[in-house]
Motif scaffolding. Structure first.
Motif, PDB file in Angstrom:
ATOM      1  N   GLY A 102       0.792  -1.380  -0.110  1.00 52.82           N
ATOM      2  CA  GLY A 102       0.006   0.032   0.142  1.00 52.82           C
ATOM      3  C   GLY A 102       0.964   1.332   0.012  1.00 52.82           C
ATOM      4  O   GLY A 102       0.577   2.337  -0.682  1.00 52.82           O
ATOM      5  N   GLU A 103       1.960   1.193   0.806  1.00 56.43           N
ATOM      6  CA  GLU A 103       2.776   2.602   0.874  1.00 56.43           C
ATOM      7  C   GLU A 103       3.499   2.488  -0.484  1.00 56.43           C
ATOM      8  O   GLU A 103       3.733   3.780  -1.116  1.00 56.43           O
ATOM      9  CB  GLU A 103       3.822   2.222   1.929  1.00 56.43           C
ATOM     10  N   ALA A 104       3.993   1.527  -1.069  1.00 58.70           N
ATOM     11  CA  ALA A 104       4.484   1.550  -2.580  1.00 58.70           C
ATOM     12  C   ALA A 104       3.714   2.190  -3.406  1.00 58.70           C
ATOM     13  O   ALA A 104       4.022   3.055  -4.223  1.00 58.70           O
ATOM     14  CB  ALA A 104       5.295   0.167  -2.783  1.00 58.70           C
ATOM     15  N   LEU A 105       2.343   1.776  -3.494  1.00 60.07           N
ATOM     16  CA  LEU A 105       1.315   2.266  -4.375  1.00 60.07           C
ATOM     17  C   LEU A 105       1.256   3.585  -4.235  1.00 60.07           C
ATOM     18  O   LEU A 105       0.875   4.432  -5.180  1.00 60.07           O
ATOM     19  CB  LEU A 105       0.055   1.383  -4.419  1.00 60.07           C
ATOM     20  N   SER A 106       1.016   3.897  -3.124  1.00 60.09           N
ATOM     21  CA  SER A 106       0.751   5.336  -2.807  1.00 60.09           C
ATOM     22  C   SER A 106       2.051   6.349  -3.160  1.00 60.09           C
ATOM     23  O   SER A 106       1.745   7.392  -3.574  1.00 60.09           O
ATOM     24  CB  SER A 106       0.466   5.609  -1.067  1.00 60.09           C
ATOM     25  N   GLY A 107       2.981   5.762  -2.829  1.00 62.58           N
ATOM     26  CA  GLY A 107       4.190   6.449  -3.228  1.00 62.58           C
ATOM     27  C   GLY A 107       4.431   6.702  -4.681  1.00 62.58           C
ATOM     28  O   GLY A 107       5.291   7.517  -5.247  1.00 62.58           O
ATOM     29  N   SER A 108       3.983   5.627  -5.628  1.00 63.70           N
ATOM     30  CA  SER A 108       4.060   5.770  -6.885  1.00 63.70           C
ATOM     31  C   SER A 108       3.013   6.135  -7.876  1.00 63.70           C
ATOM     32  O   SER A 108       3.350   6.714  -8.804  1.00 63.70           O
ATOM     33  CB  SER A 108       4.153   4.230  -7.403  1.00 63.70           C
ATOM     34  N   VAL A 109       1.915   6.497  -7.198  1.00 62.36           N
ATOM     35  CA  VAL A 109       0.748   6.763  -7.879  1.00 62.36           C
ATOM     36  C   VAL A 109       1.008   8.330  -8.493  1.00 62.36           C
ATOM     37  O   VAL A 109       0.527   8.512  -9.822  1.00 62.36           O
ATOM     38  CB  VAL A 109      -0.485   6.722  -7.499  1.00 62.36           C
ATOM     39  N   VAL A 110       1.479   9.127  -7.872  1.00 60.98           N
ATOM     40  CA  VAL A 110       1.907  10.439  -8.397  1.00 60.98           C
ATOM     41  C   VAL A 110       2.753  10.436  -9.612  1.00 60.98           C
ATOM     42  O   VAL A 110       2.715  11.200 -10.769  1.00 60.98           O
ATOM     43  CB  VAL A 110       2.299  11.572  -7.143  1.00 60.98           C
ATOM     44  N   SER A 111       3.829   9.561  -9.526  1.00 56.69           N
ATOM     45  CA  SER A 111       4.877   9.652 -10.577  1.00 56.69           C
ATOM     46  C   SER A 111       4.127   8.975 -11.901  1.00 56.69           C
ATOM     47  O   SER A 111       4.492   9.473 -13.080  1.00 56.69           O
ATOM     48  CB  SER A 111       6.135   8.853 -10.106  1.00 56.69           C
ATOM     49  N   LEU A 112       3.521   8.014 -11.572  1.00 62.17           N
ATOM     50  CA  LEU A 112       2.733   7.416 -12.788  1.00 62.17           C
ATOM     51  C   LEU A 112       2.012   8.181 -13.389  1.00 62.17           C
ATOM     52  O   LEU A 112       1.777   8.329 -14.632  1.00 62.17           O
ATOM     53  CB  LEU A 112       2.105   6.182 -12.125  1.00 62.17           C
ATOM     54  N   ALA A 113       1.149   9.141 -12.708  1.00 65.22           N
ATOM     55  CA  ALA A 113       0.425  10.125 -13.415  1.00 65.22           C
ATOM     56  C   ALA A 113       1.266  11.049 -14.117  1.00 65.22           C
ATOM     57  O   ALA A 113       0.909  11.667 -15.229  1.00 65.22           O
ATOM     58  CB  ALA A 113      -0.488  10.732 -12.232  1.00 65.22           C
ATOM     59  N   GLU A 114       2.320  11.339 -13.473  1.00 66.46           N
ATOM     60  CA  GLU A 114       3.163  12.366 -14.203  1.00 66.46           C
ATOM     61  C   GLU A 114       3.773  11.982 -15.596  1.00 66.46           C
ATOM     62  O   GLU A 114       4.067  12.590 -16.436  1.00 66.46           O
ATOM     63  CB  GLU A 114       4.372  12.818 -13.240  1.00 66.46           C
ATOM     64  N   VAL A 115       3.804  10.703 -15.537  1.00 65.47           N
ATOM     65  CA  VAL A 115       4.508   9.991 -16.868  1.00 65.47           C
ATOM     66  C   VAL A 115       3.429  10.188 -17.968  1.00 65.47           C
ATOM     67  O   VAL A 115       3.718  10.433 -19.101  1.00 65.47           O
ATOM     68  CB  VAL A 115       4.603   8.357 -16.604  1.00 65.47           C
ATOM     69  N   VAL A 116       2.164  10.146 -17.516  1.00 62.35           N
ATOM     70  CA  VAL A 116       1.047  10.226 -18.548  1.00 62.35           C
ATOM     71  C   VAL A 116       1.066  11.746 -19.153  1.00 62.35           C
ATOM     72  O   VAL A 116       0.867  12.019 -20.239  1.00 62.35           O
ATOM     73  CB  VAL A 116      -0.046   9.902 -17.949  1.00 62.35           C
ATOM     74  N   VAL A 117       1.270  12.601 -17.907  1.00 64.66           N
ATOM     75  CA  VAL A 117       1.298  14.240 -18.466  1.00 64.66           C
ATOM     76  C   VAL A 117       2.454  14.514 -19.296  1.00 64.66           C
ATOM     77  O   VAL A 117       2.145  14.997 -20.356  1.00 64.66           O
ATOM     78  CB  VAL A 117       1.003  14.931 -17.073  1.00 64.66           C
ATOM     79  N   LEU A 118       3.597  13.777 -19.098  1.00 69.53           N
ATOM     80  CA  LEU A 118       4.837  14.196 -19.948  1.00 69.53           C
ATOM     81  C   LEU A 118       4.608  13.717 -21.383  1.00 69.53           C
ATOM     82  O   LEU A 118       4.939  14.436 -22.264  1.00 69.53           O
ATOM     83  CB  LEU A 118       6.152  13.537 -19.323  1.00 69.53           C
ATOM     84  N   ILE A 119       4.078  12.499 -21.433  1.00 72.16           N
ATOM     85  CA  ILE A 119       3.785  11.880 -22.842  1.00 72.16           C
ATOM     86  C   ILE A 119       2.575  12.776 -23.592  1.00 72.16           C
ATOM     87  O   ILE A 119       2.879  13.305 -24.676  1.00 72.16           O
ATOM     88  CB  ILE A 119       3.003  10.350 -22.605  1.00 72.16           C
ATOM     89  N   ALA A 120       1.594  13.280 -22.892  1.00 73.30           N
ATOM     90  CA  ALA A 120       0.654  14.248 -23.340  1.00 73.30           C
ATOM     91  C   ALA A 120       1.388  15.358 -23.697  1.00 73.30           C
ATOM     92  O   ALA A 120       1.148  16.052 -24.942  1.00 73.30           O
ATOM     93  CB  ALA A 120      -0.526  14.413 -22.535  1.00 73.30           C
ATOM     94  N   ALA A 121       2.255  15.956 -23.005  1.00 75.82           N
ATOM     95  CA  ALA A 121       2.961  17.108 -23.143  1.00 75.82           C
ATOM     96  C   ALA A 121       3.930  16.871 -24.480  1.00 75.82           C
ATOM     97  O   ALA A 121       3.860  18.015 -25.256  1.00 75.82           O
ATOM     98  CB  ALA A 121       3.619  17.730 -22.008  1.00 75.82           C
ATOM     99  N   GLY A 122       4.626  16.046 -24.680  1.00 73.79           N
ATOM    100  CA  GLY A 122       5.506  15.743 -25.785  1.00 73.79           C
ATOM    101  C   GLY A 122       4.650  15.811 -27.083  1.00 73.79           C
ATOM    102  O   GLY A 122       4.861  16.246 -28.174  1.00 73.79           O
ATOM    103  N   CYS A 123       3.440  14.994 -27.111  1.00 73.97           N
ATOM    104  CA  CYS A 123       2.530  15.144 -28.288  1.00 73.97           C
ATOM    105  C   CYS A 123       2.106  16.170 -28.829  1.00 73.97           C
ATOM    106  O   CYS A 123       1.918  16.839 -29.623  1.00 73.97           O
ATOM    107  CB  CYS A 123       1.569  13.969 -28.004  1.00 73.97           C
ATOM    108  N   ALA A 124       1.657  17.052 -27.517  1.00 74.00           N
ATOM    109  CA  ALA A 124       0.825  18.481 -27.872  1.00 74.00           C
ATOM    110  C   ALA A 124       1.723  19.721 -27.815  1.00 74.00           C
ATOM    111  O   ALA A 124       1.688  20.301 -28.924  1.00 74.00           O
ATOM    112  CB  ALA A 124       0.222  18.892 -26.561  1.00 74.00           C
ATOM    113  N   LEU A 125       3.290  19.587 -27.448  1.00 72.61           N
ATOM    114  CA  LEU A 125       4.195  20.698 -27.593  1.00 72.61           C
ATOM    115  C   LEU A 125       5.075  20.424 -28.397  1.00 72.61           C
ATOM    116  O   LEU A 125       5.678  21.330 -29.051  1.00 72.61           O
ATOM    117  CB  LEU A 125       4.591  21.036 -26.057  1.00 72.61           C
TER     118      LEU A 125
END
Length: 270
Positions: A102-125
């Motif tokens: 549970g701690e590992a998932l909680s510590g990872s979820v923000v970074s995993l969301a940021e991976v998606v944001v960076l991919i989207a930023a690369g595509c858009a920008l």
């Protein structure tokens, strides 16, 4: 039942995490801001290993936001240990493995969301088309997250308290960024540093991510001195076998550290 316990621990950890709003905001803004601003500043200016410098750096920063799992977990583990939260949790029906997961998932979820944001930023920008080899890219992200989570949990037991953990960990993370090929190939490092840099935990993550993202073999020529050749989907898995081995070795090291050094009580307790 185990998954229900793990999810309960995940939800508890997330509530505690976002109550420390300043800490949580730093963990979001710093890696995401760097991951967008720096690649945009390099976009269209030059080529690195035959790739637009902005897109090259963007994929490196995808690895860097995964490294921030270490920042999230070490600080949260140290603070919850000092506040006796872990000690109280051990008095419940929660299995130890559910607490860790549970701690590992909680510590990872923000970074995993940021991976998606960076991919989207690369595509858009920057006109990126996203990962060429999606299965390999996903495997790199998942393995990288698991590796950094276990290393963080293990190392947290070596730190004296929550107050100093950030000051100890952050400089090492910055050095890791500079020495793992996030913004430049390892060939740009002094020759004496290249071989050690190949075995840093972030380096294989970045190399697999670039191989998967661009469909080119960034794994075989790990120093990045040449323009990598295009590589097929299945061949890419074989080319990245050494990098996967290094990641598995670091995962095993993290597990061994967690088993030996993780503490449920503050250092001054008993």
């Amino acid at each position: 039942m185990w998954f229900r316990y793990t999810f309960a621990q995940f939800r508890l950890s997330q509530r505690v995490y976002w109550k420390q709003f300043g800490f949580a905001l730093t963990a979001v803004i710093v890696p995401l801001g760097l991951g967008i601003a720096y690649p945009m500043s390099m976009h269209g200016k030059k080529l690195i290993a035959g790739i637009d410098a902005g897109q090259y750096a963007l994929v490196g920063f995808i690895g860097f936001v995964l490294l921030w799992i270490v920042y999230n977990l070490i600080n949260s583990a140290a603070s919850r240990r000092d506040a006796l939260i872990y000690k109280r949790l051990r008095g419940t029906t929660l299995p130890d493995t559910s607490i860790f997961a549970g701690e590992a998932l909680s510590g990872s979820v923000v970074s995993l969301a940021e991976v998606v944001v960076l991919i989207a930023a690369g595509c858009a920008l920057m006109g990126s088309s996203g990962p060429e080899n999606v299965p390999l890219f996903v495997i790199a992200v998942v393995l990288g997250a698991a590796m950094f989570a276990l290393v963080a949990i293990g190392v947290s037991g070596l730190l004296p308290n929550a107050e100093v953990s950030t000051w100890i960990v952050t400089p090492f993370m910055m050095l890791m960024m500079l020495g793992s090929g996030v913004t430049m190939p390892l060939s740009a490092l002094p020759e004496i540093l290249r071989t050690p840099a190949e075995y840093l935990p972030l380096t294989p993550v970045v190399e697999i991510l670039r191989t998967a993202y661009f469909g080119r073999d960034f794994a075989t020529d790990s120093a990045g001195a040449a323009v990598p050749d295009p590589i097929g989907l299945l061949d890419a898995f074989q080319a990245c076998s050494t990098q996967v081995g290094i990641m598995c070795a670091w995962t095993a090291i993290g597990l061994a550290l967690a088993q030996k050094y993780f503490r449920w009580d503050p250092r001054h307790a008993g």
